[in-house]
Write a protein that holds these residues in place. Sequence first.
Motif, PDB file in Angstrom:
ATOM      1  N   GLU A   1      -7.984-103.450 -59.508  1.00 17.01           N
ATOM      2  CA  GLU A   1      -8.302-103.029 -58.528  1.00 17.01           C
ATOM      3  C   GLU A   1      -8.016-101.305 -58.183  1.00 17.01           C
ATOM      4  O   GLU A   1      -6.903-101.263 -58.742  1.00 17.01           O
ATOM      5  N   MET A   2      -8.927-100.614 -58.208  1.00 14.40           N
ATOM      6  CA  MET A   2      -9.047 -99.301 -57.911  1.00 14.40           C
ATOM      7  C   MET A   2      -9.651 -98.412 -56.965  1.00 14.40           C
ATOM      8  O   MET A   2     -10.903 -98.787 -57.123  1.00 14.40           O
ATOM      9  N   TYR A   3      -9.028 -97.960 -56.314  1.00 10.60           N
ATOM     10  CA  TYR A   3      -9.831 -97.331 -54.724  1.00 10.60           C
ATOM     11  C   TYR A   3      -9.280 -96.261 -53.928  1.00 10.60           C
ATOM     12  O   TYR A   3      -8.223 -95.997 -53.921  1.00 10.60           O
ATOM     13  N   VAL A   4     -10.464 -95.628 -54.686  1.00 10.60           N
ATOM     14  CA  VAL A   4      -9.392 -93.343 -53.366  1.00 10.60           C
ATOM     15  C   VAL A   4     -10.801 -93.854 -52.424  1.00 10.60           C
ATOM     16  O   VAL A   4     -11.551 -93.479 -52.208  1.00 10.60           O
ATOM     17  N   ALA A   5      -9.812 -93.609 -51.004  1.00  9.29           N
ATOM     18  CA  ALA A   5     -10.853 -93.232 -49.732  1.00  9.29           C
ATOM     19  C   ALA A   5     -11.670 -92.461 -50.162  1.00  9.29           C
ATOM     20  O   ALA A   5     -12.091 -91.545 -50.870  1.00  9.29           O
ATOM     21  N   ARG A   6     -13.161 -91.991 -49.768  1.00 13.44           N
ATOM     22  CA  ARG A   6     -13.995 -91.309 -49.800  1.00 13.44           C
ATOM     23  C   ARG A   6     -14.020 -90.188 -49.614  1.00 13.44           C
ATOM     24  O   ARG A   6     -14.150 -89.278 -50.003  1.00 13.44           O
ATOM     25  N   ASN A   7     -13.218 -89.660 -49.088  1.00 14.88           N
ATOM     26  CA  ASN A   7     -12.711 -88.228 -48.261  1.00 14.88           C
ATOM     27  C   ASN A   7     -11.745 -87.944 -49.073  1.00 14.88           C
ATOM     28  O   ASN A   7     -11.627 -86.488 -49.136  1.00 14.88           O
ATOM     29  N   TYR A   8     -11.282 -88.276 -50.152  1.00 17.75           N
ATOM     30  CA  TYR A   8     -10.341 -87.920 -51.110  1.00 17.75           C
ATOM     31  C   TYR A   8     -10.938 -88.086 -52.696  1.00 17.75           C
ATOM     32  O   TYR A   8     -10.025 -87.398 -53.043  1.00 17.75           O
ATOM     33  N   ARG A   9     -11.759 -88.224 -52.631  1.00 19.12           N
ATOM     34  CA  ARG A   9     -12.448 -88.365 -54.292  1.00 19.12           C
ATOM     35  C   ARG A   9     -12.723 -86.806 -54.233  1.00 19.12           C
ATOM     36  O   ARG A   9     -13.007 -85.800 -53.790  1.00 19.12           O
ATOM     37  N   GLU A  10     -12.420 -86.989 -56.193  1.00 17.44           N
ATOM     38  CA  GLU A  10     -12.565 -85.269 -56.832  1.00 17.44           C
ATOM     39  C   GLU A  10     -12.022 -84.499 -56.238  1.00 17.44           C
ATOM     40  O   GLU A  10     -11.843 -83.571 -56.748  1.00 17.44           O
ATOM     41  N   LEU A  11     -10.382 -85.339 -55.980  1.00 13.70           N
ATOM     42  CA  LEU A  11      -8.858 -84.350 -55.619  1.00 13.70           C
ATOM     43  C   LEU A  11      -8.283 -84.792 -56.400  1.00 13.70           C
ATOM     44  O   LEU A  11      -7.359 -83.785 -56.928  1.00 13.70           O
ATOM     45  N   GLY A  12      -8.018 -85.293 -57.792  1.00 14.42           N
ATOM     46  CA  GLY A  12      -7.290 -86.004 -58.698  1.00 14.42           C
ATOM     47  C   GLY A  12      -6.307 -86.935 -57.992  1.00 14.42           C
ATOM     48  O   GLY A  12      -5.211 -87.124 -58.867  1.00 14.42           O
ATOM     49  N   ILE A  13      -6.603 -87.650 -57.049  1.00 15.03           N
ATOM     50  CA  ILE A  13      -5.797 -88.618 -55.953  1.00 15.03           C
ATOM     51  C   ILE A  13      -5.991 -89.999 -57.082  1.00 15.03           C
ATOM     52  O   ILE A  13      -4.499 -90.600 -57.776  1.00 15.03           O
ATOM     53  N   GLY A  14      -6.462 -90.121 -57.502  1.00 15.53           N
ATOM     54  CA  GLY A  14      -7.117 -91.282 -58.445  1.00 15.53           C
ATOM     55  C   GLY A  14      -6.410 -91.459 -59.777  1.00 15.53           C
ATOM     56  O   GLY A  14      -5.920 -91.973 -60.675  1.00 15.53           O
ATOM     57  N   LYS A  15      -6.579 -90.162 -60.637  1.00 17.72           N
ATOM     58  CA  LYS A  15      -5.673 -90.041 -62.039  1.00 17.72           C
ATOM     59  C   LYS A  15      -3.830 -89.365 -61.819  1.00 17.72           C
ATOM     60  O   LYS A  15      -4.298 -89.649 -62.423  1.00 17.72           O
ATOM     61  N   ALA A  16      -3.867 -88.767 -60.359  1.00 18.76           N
ATOM     62  CA  ALA A  16      -2.227 -89.029 -60.408  1.00 18.76           C
ATOM     63  C   ALA A  16      -1.687 -90.623 -60.031  1.00 18.76           C
ATOM     64  O   ALA A  16      -0.908 -90.672 -60.439  1.00 18.76           O
ATOM     65  N   LEU A  17      -2.434 -90.688 -59.563  1.00 15.13           N
ATOM     66  CA  LEU A  17      -1.988 -92.182 -58.771  1.00 15.13           C
ATOM     67  C   LEU A  17      -2.224 -93.407 -60.873  1.00 15.13           C
ATOM     68  O   LEU A  17      -1.090 -94.707 -60.810  1.00 15.13           O
TER      69      LEU A  17
END
Length: 146
Positions: free
Chosen positions: A83-99
């Motif tokens: 599973e991988m999930y990034v909260a909506r308000n934090y998407r497209e900010l590179g957080i998923g890539k960093a995770l």
Amino acid sequence: MEPNYKIRSAEPHDVDTVFSFISHLEERTFDFNRFKEKFSDNLDNPDIIYLVSVNEQDEVIAFISCHGQNLLHHEGRVFEIQEMYVARNYRELGIGKALFAALVEKLGKSDCESLEVTTQIKRADSKRFYLKLGLVQTHIKFVKEL
């Protein structure tokens, strides 16, 4: 503006937010008590990695889970993102890539041979995301609900 966040291992008190993320990701609500029990068991399992990203207020804003296996047709351990999930308000900010990068770094210190991920066909954005990260589509998965 770049978000200020850090990545750490998931902790027992993260269960409420992770439950919300997984329910949203899977578009259904799970039995919370059963979920909490599995979450707790998995935190203690050395073959399972749970990482979260937290903002300045220490609120969980993203989650990734990865399970390791010793498969007979591989010489090293194989890990798979579950599973991988990034909260909506934090998407497209590179957080998923960093995770994802933090997970790869952690796996690089182990006997990991490969990292796999399966995503539902309907999740075109997820497929693009993983392709951008350098993953290659090598398999087709079949599922039978029991």
